[in-house]
Scaffold this motif. Structure first.
Motif, mmCIF file in Angstrom:
data_model
loop_
_atom_site.group_PDB
_atom_site.id
_atom_site.type_symbol
_atom_site.label_atom_id
_atom_site.label_comp_id
_atom_site.label_asym_id
_atom_site.label_seq_id
_atom_site.Cartn_x
_atom_site.Cartn_y
_atom_site.Cartn_z
ATOM 1 N N PRO A 269 -41.868 2.311 10.907
ATOM 2 C CA PRO A 269 -42.320 1.110 10.052
ATOM 3 C C PRO A 269 -42.734 -0.031 10.932
ATOM 4 O O PRO A 269 -43.928 -0.421 10.612
ATOM 5 C CB PRO A 269 -40.992 0.565 9.287
ATOM 6 C CG PRO A 269 -40.417 2.287 9.125
ATOM 7 C CD PRO A 269 -40.483 3.203 10.355
ATOM 8 N N GLN B 241 -39.266 0.356 0.464
ATOM 9 C CA GLN B 241 -39.925 0.033 1.703
ATOM 10 C C GLN B 241 -41.179 0.533 2.064
ATOM 11 O O GLN B 241 -42.069 -0.340 2.810
ATOM 12 C CB GLN B 241 -38.937 0.935 2.728
ATOM 13 C CG GLN B 241 -39.196 0.711 4.013
ATOM 14 C CD GLN B 241 -38.138 1.384 5.264
ATOM 15 O OE1 GLN B 241 -37.351 2.320 4.669
ATOM 16 N NE2 GLN B 241 -38.435 1.209 6.357
ATOM 17 N N LEU C 221 -44.251 -2.369 2.867
ATOM 18 C CA LEU C 221 -44.982 -2.346 4.063
ATOM 19 C C LEU C 221 -46.384 -2.484 3.569
ATOM 20 O O LEU C 221 -47.206 -3.165 4.149
ATOM 21 C CB LEU C 221 -44.952 -1.011 4.971
ATOM 22 C CG LEU C 221 -43.519 -0.872 5.678
ATOM 23 C CD1 LEU C 221 -43.534 0.702 5.972
ATOM 24 C CD2 LEU C 221 -43.569 -1.740 7.000
#
Length: 229
Positions: free
Chosen positions: A139, A179, A183
């Motif tokens: 990430p 998540q 992002l």
């Protein structure tokens, strides 16, 4: 009614129900039917029931189906790991690539994409589970790779893709998908215009849609259990 047609209708019903439950507009989630290891006849059957987008993990197998079914005008998504020696075949024959994790691979796809072809639609694969065996960029490395890919000719960076570790825990499913969405939103806040979240499969598409999936990749629930890898 064939089993594939019935299964496809059942999956579409799940997608519509999950979209409605999430308070999202109908038609905001697109189904990619993952046809890897299944025959061109199975793809033809799904296409006759109205399915237009199909996903393949293996280059040679996908090329054979693309050539045999070219007259149907289907959209083909390459969703597997990308080997350097396969980039030309992928760039020349597929419409989407979901699993970019290295800048060099993106560059090779660009070089092989024909000047007369539309831009190749691409997503960056993110390893949201942190599994050592899982493909995808970490990430914290997504932004740098996105900036690189966005500047490459003949590629259109559409968004992010993830294959989280399987779990029956819906809260964990949603956390992983959230998540990826966060992002994407962070990148858009930096000036990108990403509209795609490729996430969710047969077992967890509801959680993915609740967290903003725009493409769900479903194979088993449509075509049945695979007998080969």
């Amino acid at each position: 009614m064939s089993s594939i047609t019935a299964n496809l209708q059942a999956v579409m019903t799940r997608i519509e129900a999950a979209t409605r439950a999430a308070g999202r507009p109908q038609q905001s989630v697109q189904l990619v039917a993952v046809s890897k290891t299944f025959s061109p006849a199975a793809v033809r059957e799904a296409a006759s029931a109205g399915q237009r987008d199909f996903g393949e993990n293996y280059v040679q197998e996908g090329l054979e189906k693309i050539r045999e079914l070219r007259a149907l005008g289907l959209t083909w998504h390459y969703i597997g790991p990308i080997q350097s020696n396969k980039t030309r075949a992928i760039a020349e024959h597929f419409d989407w690539v979901h699993a970019i994790e290295r800048g060099r691979i993106a560059e090779r796809l660009s070089q092989a994409r024909g000047a007369g072809q539309p831009d190749l639609q691409v997503c960056i694969q993110v390893n949201v589970s942190g599994e050592a065996s899982k493909s995808g960029v970490a990430p914290e490395e997504v932004a740098a790779l996105a900036r690189h890919v966005a500047g490459i000719a003949r590629l259109k960076l559409r968004g992010l893709m993830a294959i989280p570790e399987p779990t029956p825990d819906v809260r964990l499913q949603r956390a992983r998908f959230a998540q990826l969405r966060e992002l994407r939103d962070r990148l858009n806040g930096e000036g990108f215009a990403l509209d795609t979240l490729s996430m969710g499969m047969s077992a967890d598409l509801e959680a993915a849609i609740a967290e903003g999936a725009t493409l769900v990749r479903v194979g088993t629930a449509i075509f049945g259990e695979r007998t080969t890898a």
